[in-house]
Design an enzyme around this catalytic site. Structure first.
Site, PDB file in Angstrom:
ATOM      1  N   ASN A  84       0.855  -1.181   0.000  1.00  0.00           N
ATOM      2  CA  ASN A  84       0.000   0.000   0.000  1.00  0.00           C
ATOM      3  C   ASN A  84       0.891   1.230   0.000  1.00  0.00           C
ATOM      4  O   ASN A  84       1.917   1.243   0.676  1.00  0.00           O
ATOM      5  CB  ASN A  84      -0.887   0.052   1.242  1.00  0.00           C
ATOM      6  CG  ASN A  84      -1.942  -1.027   1.246  1.00  0.00           C
ATOM      7  OD1 ASN A  84      -2.123  -1.743   0.267  1.00  0.00           O
ATOM      8  ND2 ASN A  84      -2.640  -1.158   2.352  1.00  0.00           N
ATOM      9  N   HIS A  87     -26.082  35.358  -5.812  1.00  0.00           N
ATOM     10  CA  HIS A  87     -24.825  35.822  -6.399  1.00  0.00           C
ATOM     11  C   HIS A  87     -24.288  34.836  -7.431  1.00  0.00           C
ATOM     12  O   HIS A  87     -23.072  34.730  -7.606  1.00  0.00           O
ATOM     13  CB  HIS A  87     -23.792  36.066  -5.301  1.00  0.00           C
ATOM     14  CG  HIS A  87     -24.161  37.157  -4.356  1.00  0.00           C
ATOM     15  ND1 HIS A  87     -24.100  38.487  -4.694  1.00  0.00           N
ATOM     16  CD2 HIS A  87     -24.637  37.116  -3.089  1.00  0.00           C
ATOM     17  CE1 HIS A  87     -24.510  39.226  -3.678  1.00  0.00           C
ATOM     18  NE2 HIS A  87     -24.842  38.412  -2.683  1.00  0.00           N
TER      19      HIS A  87
END
Length: 615
Positions: A101, A511
């Site tokens: 890993n 907005h």
């Protein structure tokens, strides 16, 4: 991400490894593989796809006997997901086998040098480069496997958790760790190897968690031989007694781990404050705070670092700490924090939040903060994890294992911990009067019951999910304490249903995002009574005028929003500062049901991993 399982001992290795890989599926992966040694040869099988695909392929194509073996689930980094790139990987001689890993960052330079020496590579992975580097060191230096692993790892740059087997040394496995987690389960004349303890919990309650830059040689019937990788110094294993039990990592009758974990939240929140929140005495006991109170009291500011759902919990904490304890707070993406040369001093307190305690970006942020002299406090769920070990102090959430990749109970238990911290500091600083302090304490104690009440909306949420399951976009709006909940709700929908979703402060709608609203756009609005209720009602009216479909999360008994919304989901009334603990519940359920109806893999969404152990 990725999962390691290994076994050496007196039992048949295959069923242990295969069951272990299934337990690690929650970590996220795209391929899987297994290698077994039967006393004569190594039998290997690997495939793109799921563990069930590996099981079918292995039992058809290889002998699955032997008392030594290693298995792996891979999340692709170097090389696409396919059978060849899957782990385990052989060395060129066929004698060495490795599972890995992490990421070897300088693998290309090593690969170039090994190619010049005649090595041939079948895969695109950095892992195959590493196993051949170990083989080259073993041959060139004329050393045994353990020493070869140590020398090789001193030549690589990156992160790793590895397990290596040498056919010429069939009674041992060598393991090592830097950055990625690795646990060794200790049985009677047998050892188990895994990324976490879940694969071997039914066999032993004793485990050793390797520290960074440690390696171990494990041999049945002998003690673990533990060494420091850099200088070969002897290390001494600290055996921990595991807290897990088998029932916690099974589905318990639920269709998915995610649904189970959503419904576990009342218990998980209670377990998080159990023994810490003493309402009758009016106190909060947290040793990590008590033992370091001066660092918190004298802090110029608190910096919160986290990723994903934990970052959203940090945003809630920003409101809580500033509102209650009046301490300035900055919330940073851990993945950006270390790369922008942040201003950190010894007067800062850094709170690092991570469910797994293994998040690579958060660990990197912790190390930077410590180098700059800050006091670092960890909030995580996994006992013995890297963040728990790297921080100066901390608090566990005690949520129990979270298997579903999309965090649910992590979010609510992290907020619970952070609320207790803020309350404790607010009381110490004299920022709260006794009346308000006790009001919040009592309300927090009652939150599990209110979460149970919120869960009663599940049948209604399922009906709403059926209406919007085919949507392509979705907006989530909230204000104040519930703006981070809107972000978290949108993240859940994206993660598991693959519908594009965005969370915004409700006032920001005008907005820009208002341009997206039409009769096809579902908008989920958190509009509870406490907070900026009238402002949110105005936002809902703006959506209604533009024919948007409104799903409103409201306080029980609300009538004003009900007249405007297409769908209303009620949650119990609660103090504004604690409202995220109940308003997030219907959003979790909505994401879950939509994902199920769309046929998505709820517990293992595509491209995602539970524990992101690479940067």
């Amino acid at each position: 991400m990725c999962g390691i399982v290994g076994y050496i001992g007196h039992r048949e290795a295959y069923p242990i490894i295969m069951k272990g890989l299934q337990r690690l599926e929650y970590r996220g992966y795209d391929s899987a593989g297994i290698a077994l040694y039967d006393g004569n040869q190594i039998n290997m099988s690997k495939t793109k796809g799921k563990v069930e695909d590996l099981k079918n392929k292995s039992e058809k194509n290889i002998a699955v006997n032997g008392s030594l073996g290693m298995g792996h689930t891979r999340w692709a980094t170097h090389g696409v997901p396919n059978d060849v790139n899957s782990h385990p990987h052989y060395s060129n001689s066929g004698n060495l086998v490795i599972i890995h890993n992490g990421i070897i960052e300088n693998y290309e330079a090593i690969k170039t040098e090994l190619s010049k020496r005649g090595y041939v590579f079948e895969s695109d992975t950095d892992t195959e480069v590493l196993v051949n580097l170990i083989e080259e060191v073993k041959k060139k230096e004329k050393v045994k496997l353990g020493k070869a692993v140590q020398i090789a790892l001193n030549q690589v740059v990156g992160a790793y958790a590895i397990a290596v087997f040498d056919k010429e040394k069939p009674d041992e496995i060598v393991v090592a760790k830097l950055g990625s987690p690795l646990a060794i389960g200790i049985g009677d004349r047998e050892f188990f190897i895994a990324s976490d303890a879940s694969p071997f919990i039914e066999y032993t309650n004793n485990a050793v968690y390797l520290e960074d830059e440690e390696m171990a040689i494990i041999r049945p019937g002998k003690e673990i031989k533990l060494r420091k990788i850099k200088d070969d110094a002897v290390a001494y294993p600290m055996i921990q007694e595991l807290q897990l039990n088998l029932e916690e990592i099974e589905k318990g009758g639920y269709d998915h781990f995610m649904l189970k974990e959503i419904y576990e939240q009342p218990r998980a929140i209670k377990d998080t404050y159990r023994g810490r929140l003493l309402v009758d005495q009016g106190i909060i006991k947290m040793s990590g705070i008590d033992d370091n109170l001066e660092r918190f009291m004298n802090a110029n500011r608190i910096i919160i670092v986290a990723c994903g759902t934990s970052w959203h919990a940090g945003l809630v904490a920003e409101y809580i700490f500033e509102d209650l304890a009046r301490i300035p707070v900055e919330v940073e993406y851990a993945s950006e924090f270390r790369y922008r040369n942040p201003v950190i001093t010894s007067k800062d307190v850094v709170i690092a939040i991570s469910q797994s305690g293994e998040t690579a970006d958060t660990l990197a942020a912790i190390k930077l903060a410590k180098e700059r002299g800050a006091f670092v406090f960890g909030v995580c769920n996994v006992v013995g994890s890297s963040i728990a070990r790297e921080t100066h102090a901390g608090a566990y959430t005690h949520a129990g294992p979270e298997i579903g990749v999309a965090s649910t109970k992590a979010f609510t238990t992290q907020i619970t911990i952070l609320m207790m911290m803020a309350l404790k500091l607010a009381k110490e600083k004299g920022e709260l009067n006794e009346s308000r302090y006790h009001e919040i304490l009592s309300e927090l104690e009652n939150i599990p019951k209110k979460v149970e009440k919120a869960l009663e909306a599940n049948p209604l949420v399922e009906i709403i999910a059926d209406v919007y399951k085919d949507s392509e976009n979705c907006l989530y709006l909230g204000r104040g304490y519930n703006f981070p909940v809107a972000l978290e709700g949108a993240l859940k929908l994206k993660e598991i249903s693959y519908i594009h979703a965005e969370g915004y402060p409700a006032a920001e709608m005008k907005h820009g995002p208002i341009a997206l609203i039409d009769e096809q756009m579902p908008v989920i609005v958190i509009a509870t009574k406490k907070g900026h209720y009238e402002k949110v009602v105005s936002n809902i009216q703006e959506i209604k005028t533009r024919k948007g479909k409104i799903i409103a999360i409201v306080t029980e008994g609300d009538t004003q929003v009900r007249e405007l919304a297409d769908h209303v989901i009620e949650v119990p009334e609660v103090l504004e500062s604690l409202s995220p603990l109940v308003t997030t519940i219907p959003l979790q359920l909505l994401s879950y049901h939509i994902a199920v109806m769309r046929g998505c893999n709820v517990d293992q969404p595509r491209n995602l991993a539970k524990s992101v152990t690479v940067e």
